[in-house]
Scaffold this motif. Sequence first.
Motif, PDB file in Angstrom:
ATOM      1  N   ASP A 109      34.260  34.531  50.693  1.00  0.00           N
ATOM      2  CA  ASP A 109      34.709  33.310  50.012  1.00  0.00           C
ATOM      3  C   ASP A 109      35.059  33.639  48.565  1.00  0.00           C
ATOM      4  N   ILE A 110      35.731  32.693  47.923  1.00  0.00           N
ATOM      5  CA  ILE A 110      36.125  32.884  46.519  1.00  0.00           C
ATOM      6  C   ILE A 110      35.291  31.952  45.649  1.00  0.00           C
ATOM      7  N   PRO A 111      34.466  32.502  44.722  1.00  0.00           N
ATOM      8  CA  PRO A 111      33.684  31.623  43.847  1.00  0.00           C
ATOM      9  C   PRO A 111      34.625  30.769  42.997  1.00  0.00           C
ATOM     10  N   ALA A 112      34.305  29.475  42.870  1.00  0.00           N
ATOM     11  CA  ALA A 112      35.197  28.535  42.186  1.00  0.00           C
ATOM     12  C   ALA A 112      35.543  28.991  40.773  1.00  0.00           C
ATOM     13  N   ASP A 113      34.573  29.594  40.079  1.00  0.00           N
ATOM     14  CA  ASP A 113      34.841  29.966  38.686  1.00  0.00           C
ATOM     15  C   ASP A 113      35.562  31.306  38.553  1.00  0.00           C
ATOM     16  N   ARG A 114      35.948  31.902  39.678  1.00  0.00           N
ATOM     17  CA  ARG A 114      36.676  33.167  39.634  1.00  0.00           C
ATOM     18  C   ARG A 114      38.093  33.022  40.191  1.00  0.00           C
ATOM     19  N   ARG A 115      38.464  31.799  40.523  1.00  0.00           N
ATOM     20  CA  ARG A 115      39.763  31.590  41.156  1.00  0.00           C
ATOM     21  C   ARG A 115      40.900  32.045  40.235  1.00  0.00           C
ATOM     22  N   PHE A 116      41.846  32.735  40.776  1.00  0.00           N
ATOM     23  CA  PHE A 116      43.059  33.224  40.096  1.00  0.00           C
ATOM     24  C   PHE A 116      42.778  34.316  39.056  1.00  0.00           C
ATOM     25  N   ALA A 117      41.535  34.806  38.981  1.00  0.00           N
ATOM     26  CA  ALA A 117      41.198  35.774  37.932  1.00  0.00           C
ATOM     27  C   ALA A 117      41.522  37.214  38.329  1.00  0.00           C
ATOM     28  N   GLY A 162      44.451  49.627  44.361  1.00  0.00           N
ATOM     29  CA  GLY A 162      45.219  48.712  43.523  1.00  0.00           C
ATOM     30  C   GLY A 162      44.334  47.667  42.885  1.00  0.00           C
ATOM     31  N   PHE A 163      44.855  47.010  41.866  1.00  0.00           N
ATOM     32  CA  PHE A 163      44.101  45.963  41.188  1.00  0.00           C
ATOM     33  C   PHE A 163      45.027  44.772  41.022  1.00  0.00           C
ATOM     34  N   ILE A 164      44.605  43.640  41.559  1.00  0.00           N
ATOM     35  CA  ILE A 164      45.489  42.482  41.580  1.00  0.00           C
ATOM     36  C   ILE A 164      45.393  41.714  40.271  1.00  0.00           C
ATOM     37  N   PRO A 165      46.537  41.397  39.675  1.00  0.00           N
ATOM     38  CA  PRO A 165      46.530  40.802  38.343  1.00  0.00           C
ATOM     39  C   PRO A 165      45.884  39.412  38.282  1.00  0.00           C
ATOM     40  N   ASN A 166      45.307  39.162  37.117  1.00  0.00           N
ATOM     41  CA  ASN A 166      44.772  37.857  36.753  1.00  0.00           C
ATOM     42  C   ASN A 166      45.970  36.965  36.417  1.00  0.00           C
ATOM     43  N   ILE A 167      46.062  35.793  37.044  1.00  0.00           N
ATOM     44  CA  ILE A 167      47.200  34.917  36.752  1.00  0.00           C
ATOM     45  C   ILE A 167      46.770  33.623  36.062  1.00  0.00           C
ATOM     46  N   THR A 168      45.572  33.662  35.442  1.00  0.00           N
ATOM     47  CA  THR A 168      45.182  32.539  34.586  1.00  0.00           C
ATOM     48  C   THR A 168      45.690  32.842  33.168  1.00  0.00           C
ATOM     49  N   SER A 175      43.455  38.532  29.396  1.00  0.00           N
ATOM     50  CA  SER A 175      43.526  39.562  30.439  1.00  0.00           C
ATOM     51  C   SER A 175      44.455  39.131  31.580  1.00  0.00           C
ATOM     52  N   GLY A 176      45.086  37.976  31.418  1.00  0.00           N
ATOM     53  CA  GLY A 176      45.994  37.471  32.441  1.00  0.00           C
ATOM     54  C   GLY A 176      47.366  37.180  31.877  1.00  0.00           C
ATOM     55  N   LEU A 177      47.828  35.944  32.050  1.00  0.00           N
ATOM     56  CA  LEU A 177      49.202  35.597  31.690  1.00  0.00           C
ATOM     57  C   LEU A 177      49.326  34.877  30.345  1.00  0.00           C
ATOM     58  N   LYS A 178      48.319  35.024  29.489  1.00  0.00           N
ATOM     59  CA  LYS A 178      48.328  34.291  28.225  1.00  0.00           C
ATOM     60  C   LYS A 178      49.622  34.506  27.427  1.00  0.00           C
TER      61      LYS A 178
END
Lengths: 145, 313
Positions: free
Chosen positions: B218-226, B236-242, B246-249
């Motif tokens: 499962d995906i912890p709610a506070d880690r979604r899209f991170a 590979g490492f999947i990008p953070n899209i928040t 460290s993401g899309l700021k």
Amino acid sequence: MLRLVIAAAIAASAATTVLAQSDVIAQRKDLMKSAGGATRDPGAMLKGEAAFDLAKVQATLATYQNVATKAPALFTDTSKTGGDTSAAPKVWEDMNGFKAAFEKWNADSKAAAAAIKDEASFKANFPNVLKNCGTCHETYRVKKS
Amino acid sequence: MKKFAVVLAVLAALGAAGFWLLTGPATWAMLRGDGNLAPRGVRSTENGRTMFYAGGCASCHASTGQDDKTKLGGGLGLHSPFGTFYVPNISPHPRDGIGSWSQADFIRAMREGVSPDGSHYYPSFPYTSYQRMTPDDIADLFAHIKTLPPVEGRVRDHALPFPVTIRRTLGLWKLAFLDGQTFKPDPAKSSELNRGGYLVEGPGHCVECHSPRTFAGDIPADRRFAGGPDPEGQGGFIPNITPDASGLKAWSKGEIADLLKTGFTPEYDSVGGSMAAVIRNTSQLTDADRAAMAEYLKSLPPRVSPPKPKKGS
């Protein structure tokens, strides 16, 4: 004493190998980045954010051919991992396909360089060259952030 | 002693019966889900096509070994920590695909993760996201899939270790992690933001790859899209899209929308791996839909990426 010398020699050669492989990874990363950097101008032109400039487009296509020619040799057998590479294992599992992808990009760039004379022929031919980026990355590169 | 054995047997039987009751699709439907399974409007294959590309169906279901992405014969192996899932044929072939399914079968599969014969699907099929879709959009998608060519041939079974093989246990997983709620637009927010939220959270199922998962999958709610390590392996490492640093700021809304259209980052790097297939789909959407998705991603709470694993040399 002899043992110490041999140990030192082994350590030194191991260090050189590590250095050499991270070196080649850094080189190919810089090379690929130069292709990305060269895409900035024509990318802006395609989006209509910059005026068409034939000289810049031709310079970009020349860069692509240069990168496509030089890159395959930088994916050496000793550089599969390390140096924060995002090259997928598939590169080495299918080296022929990988090289063929660079040859196709090279050929497409050459064809586009011959075909592009003005803005209309740029818009008609350039996207075809850009397709090579995504197609090759899909197979031969892991996801990265 | 004999009495003890009888008591034990009765308890075991009760336990088994309890497990059986608790893990059935009907129990899930009774305890979870919003029962929103009936479409109301008139079917539109045009909207179905949009849902098809927003949903990225072909990325997994296109027949392997050929380039026509409208042939949904399946066959792709999805490697995961739980084993390898082989993607089924969802072409409209009546015997080997979903050609003999009813619209209700299809909606139930998408929103509840249940097959027409009543068994649970593995959440490698991302119904955890598709459950957010409206029955109307799913019915339109079904209508669109029906217009695609039927493909012969069934795909091999999944290659999973015991006890992952027991589909019934997915009933418990669903009770824990599948709420069955349709996407609820927030009337206080713009229609663009709601549209983007719907596309990202529903058909787009972005969160399924762009988040770390626990040992239970499962995906912890506070880690979604991170973002996080690629579950398909390969280092590979999947990008953070928040919109975290460290993401899309640093990305503008237009830059995110451009990536979804062309596959190029602001630095003109071209995205690789399975994101290339995602771009093939999102490039088929309208500019307005891509902008809406970007708007929604920019509105997410910023979350820091999980630490990157140390690369071996």
